[in-house]
Write a protein that holds these residues in place. Structure first.
Motif, PDB file in Angstrom:
ATOM      1  N   VAL A 186      21.350 -58.365   0.921  1.00 44.64           N
ATOM      2  CA  VAL A 186      22.642 -58.040   1.570  1.00 44.64           C
ATOM      3  C   VAL A 186      22.888 -59.453   2.532  1.00 44.64           C
ATOM      4  O   VAL A 186      23.813 -59.887   2.479  1.00 44.64           O
ATOM      5  N   THR A 189      23.667 -62.298   0.380  1.00 45.71           N
ATOM      6  CA  THR A 189      24.931 -62.424  -0.647  1.00 45.71           C
ATOM      7  C   THR A 189      26.143 -61.969   0.047  1.00 45.71           C
ATOM      8  O   THR A 189      27.281 -62.275  -0.391  1.00 45.71           O
ATOM      9  N   ARG A 190      26.038 -61.160   1.203  1.00 49.36           N
ATOM     10  CA  ARG A 190      27.059 -60.435   1.674  1.00 49.36           C
ATOM     11  C   ARG A 190      27.467 -60.577   3.202  1.00 49.36           C
ATOM     12  O   ARG A 190      28.618 -60.080   3.694  1.00 49.36           O
TER      13      ARG A 190
END
Length: 323
Positions: A186, A189-190
């Motif tokens: 997370v 990538t986020r």
């Protein structure tokens, strides 16, 4: 920002390291299975129980490697892992009770923050500063124990997290590793932090000029690496039922190797956590098969090092992808 950050986890041309490492995992399983079949008449390596056992043991390395990857993506290194892990385990068992796990993780987090301050704000090379911190933590723990083996024991919760199995099948340690893995995925990538980590790894000066607070990002990454080492120390103490001198020594080079073999550029800026995950599995299975084959220690070290060098030669000399 790298393609790894922008395209999630769809396999593509940039995933050659992941595919190569996965192929090598299958090769290790085939070789080990062939050996055990010819010598023992059985195939333990393909049994679910054996695989789960290896994943349980690999969880400790996997958690350390997860934190190490964040630092390596920046183009830095954390050599304080051995005694950060050991200190976390020793302090957790010393405190005991409900505070054992928070104290253990807190020790790792604190060491990581000191590393981050030294590297990000004092501008000391990470290899030098973290190696120095490793020596400092070693001295502090020797002073704490008087040079003797600690007499404290892991709490019941620490042992549960390290050795218990849900339904008698799924290791709890594996679930902890999966939770840490999900958090790292997370982040990378986020979140803005993940994009900043890749940007700094590609070119720190450019990242700074684009408005990224590079020092703060470096500090956070080192803090997370230290916290990961702390979690691994708590679990390893639970697995061993106690803390002991030098318990983290066996996790430094394998954690770096898992990250690099999984395709993360040692100079930073490129890499996927999926590759680190496969790299951990590769190293754990390789050590397991060599142990089953009763390979002498000298031979095991030669093969272990040879595999790492070979895989790095296959894909480790590519140029970094700049954002």
């Amino acid at each position: 920002m790298t393609r790894a950050a922008s395209h999630g986890y769809r396999l593509g041309p940039d995933d050659k390291p992941v595919l190569f490492a996965a192929g090598f995992v299958l090769l290790i399983l085939l070789v080990g299975t062939g050996y055990t079949l010819s010598t023992q008449g059985s195939m333990p390596l393909l049994q679910p129980q054996y695989i789960l056992q290896q994943l349980q043991v690999g969880a400790f390395l996997g958690i350390v490697a997860a934190g190490m990857m964040l630092v390596i993506l920046l183009g830095h290194i954390d050599l304080s892992v051995p005694w950060t892990l050991t200190a976390a385990a020793m302090m957790a068992t010393a405190v005991g009770g409900a505070w054992a796990i928070p104290v253990g993780i807190g020790v790792g987090l604190l060491v990581g923050m000191v590393n981050g301050l030294g590297v990000a704000y004092l501008r000391v090379p990470s290899m030098i500063f973290t190696l120095g911190m490793n020596a400092v933590m070693r001295g502090l723990m020797v002073a704490h124990t008087g040079g003797f083996a600690p007499q404290t024991a892991a709490t019941d919760l620490m042992q549960y997290l390290a050795v218990a199995r849900i339904g008698g099948v799924i290791p709890v340690a594996l679930l902890v590793w999966l939770a840490v893995s999900a958090a790292v995925v997370v982040i990378l990538t986020r979140t803005v932090l993940g994009r900043a980590i890749y940007a700094i790894g590609n070119r720190e000066r450019a990242a700074y000029l684009s408005g990224i607070d590079t020092s703060r990002v470096i500090l956070i990454a080192f803090a997370l690496s230290g916290a990961a080492a702390g979690i691994a120390g708590v679990l390893l103490a639970g697995y061993s039922t106690k803390a002991y001198q030098g318990m983290g020594d066996a996790y430094l080079l394998p954690s770096i190797a898992a990250v690099v073999v999984g395709g993360t550029n040692i100079l930073g800026g490129r890499g996927r956590y999926l590759g680190t995950l496969v790299g951990v599995i590769l190293i754990v299975l390789l050590n397991s098969v060599l142990s089953i084959m009763q390979m002498p220690e000298a031979g095991r070290q030669i093969i272990y090092g040879g595999v790492i060098i070979m895989m790095l030669l296959v894909y480790g000399r590519g140029d970094r992808i700049t954002g």
